[in-house]
Design an enzyme around this catalytic site. Structure first.
Site, PDB file in Angstrom:
ATOM      1  N   ARG A   1       0.855  -1.298  -0.120  1.00 30.42           N
ATOM      2  CA  ARG A   1       0.013  -0.110   0.036  1.00 30.42           C
ATOM      3  C   ARG A   1       0.753   1.175  -0.038  1.00 30.42           C
ATOM      4  NH1 ARG A   1      -5.319  -1.359   3.791  1.00 30.42           N
ATOM      5  NH2 ARG A   1      -5.938  -3.148   2.955  1.00 30.42           N
TER       6      ARG A   1
ATOM      7  N   ASP B   1     -15.393   9.547   8.956  1.00 29.83           N
ATOM      8  CA  ASP B   1     -14.290   8.152   8.654  1.00 29.83           C
ATOM      9  C   ASP B   1     -12.708   9.150   8.640  1.00 29.83           C
ATOM     10  OD1 ASP B   1     -14.322   5.482   7.443  1.00 29.83           O
ATOM     11  OD2 ASP B   1     -12.648   6.122   7.039  1.00 29.83           O
TER      12      ASP B   1
END
Length: 274
Positions: free
Chosen positions: A41, A145
């Site tokens: 990632r 979030d």
């Protein structure tokens, strides 16, 4: 073990630095064995920022300041957060919410969805509200979030027509079907979307300025990424922004019976705020 012919230099010290930084910044406790995930990632960030090693990138990240630094820290967090969701996931929670709403009457309600991800959960809450109290009920759903990329998707409210968890009736009642170039896509109807406010929020923030107390909080499959001290700190803060006897909905693998002074188990992964 990572393959030896990888593109970037990435050793155990680099992994430990990443673990420390994401813990300090987002409270996320990366377990051993996540080296391959971290490498995969964050490699994208190295390419984007033209760094040739994790050591170089992490030094640059730690020294980054101002708006540019804030943006890169956000990209770092976005890269390492996991977003797995669907409409009406763990459906028993929405059945419990529906029963609660039907007994609530016409009083204004506030609901917080702590991990909105790409929006399926808050829109499932909104559909439950609409089915229980009507589309014009006095209900506000705050959906937050830490990952700004998924929030952007959530606020658009556009999904694939075959999205998991949606019945034909809910598709018909709460979504617009795309036509032409948008065939195969669906969009949340404006009258449902108006219930939901999306906001970036880090549960590690020192100050929680979230407005009036909440009647219901969905914090599902969030605590699994935190260690025990961080879980306790977040539970204390959630307790502080809820009304007495409000309900906390958590994930199927989360258990907070050690925090009975804050929350009392009411049913399957549902807690009363003490």
């Amino acid at each position: 073990m990572l393959p030896q012919d990888r593109e970037f230099t990435f050793g155990p010290r680099d992994f430990e630095r990443v673990r420390t930084l994401i813990y300090q910044h987002a409270g996320i406790h990366l377990h051993e064995g996540k080296q391959a995930m971290v490498y995969s990632r964050l490699s994208r960030r190295l390419r984007e920022t033209q760094h040739t090693s994790f050591d170089s990138y992490l030094k640059w990240l730690e020294a980054s300041t101002g708006d540019h630094g804030a943006r890169e820290w956000q990209e770092f967090v976005n890269s390492l957060t996991t977003n797995l969701t669907s409409f009406f996931r763990e459906d028993h929670h929405f059945q419990i919410l529906a029963e609660q709403l039907k007994n609530h009457g016409s009083k204004p309600l506030r609901i917080w969805c702590c991990a909105a991800s790409t929006g399926e959960e808050p829109y499932s809450i909104a559909m439950t509200v609409a089915e229980s109290l009507g589309l014009h009920a006095s209900v506000k759903i705050l959906s937050s979030d830490i990952d700004t990329n998924v929030l952007a998707t959530a606020s658009r409210g556009v999904y694939e027509e075959n999205a998991r968890g949606l019945s034909p009736a809910r598709l018909r009642n709460f979504f617009l079907k795309g036509k032409g170039n948008n065939a195969g896509a669906i969009r949340v109807k404006p009258e449902l979307a108006r219930m939901v406010e999306f906001k970036p929020f880090n549960l590690m923030n020192a100050a929680w300025s979230l407005g009036e107390p909440f009647d219901y909080v969905f914090c599902r499959n969030v605590m699994i990424y935190f260690d025990a001290p961080t879980q306790r700190k977040v539970l204390e803060r959630i307790h502080g922004v809820m009304k007495p006897n409000g309900l906390l909905f958590v994930g199927h693998s989360e258990n907070f019976t050690d925090s009975r002074d804050l929350f009392r188990l009411r049913g399957k992964t549902v807690y009363d705020r003490v």
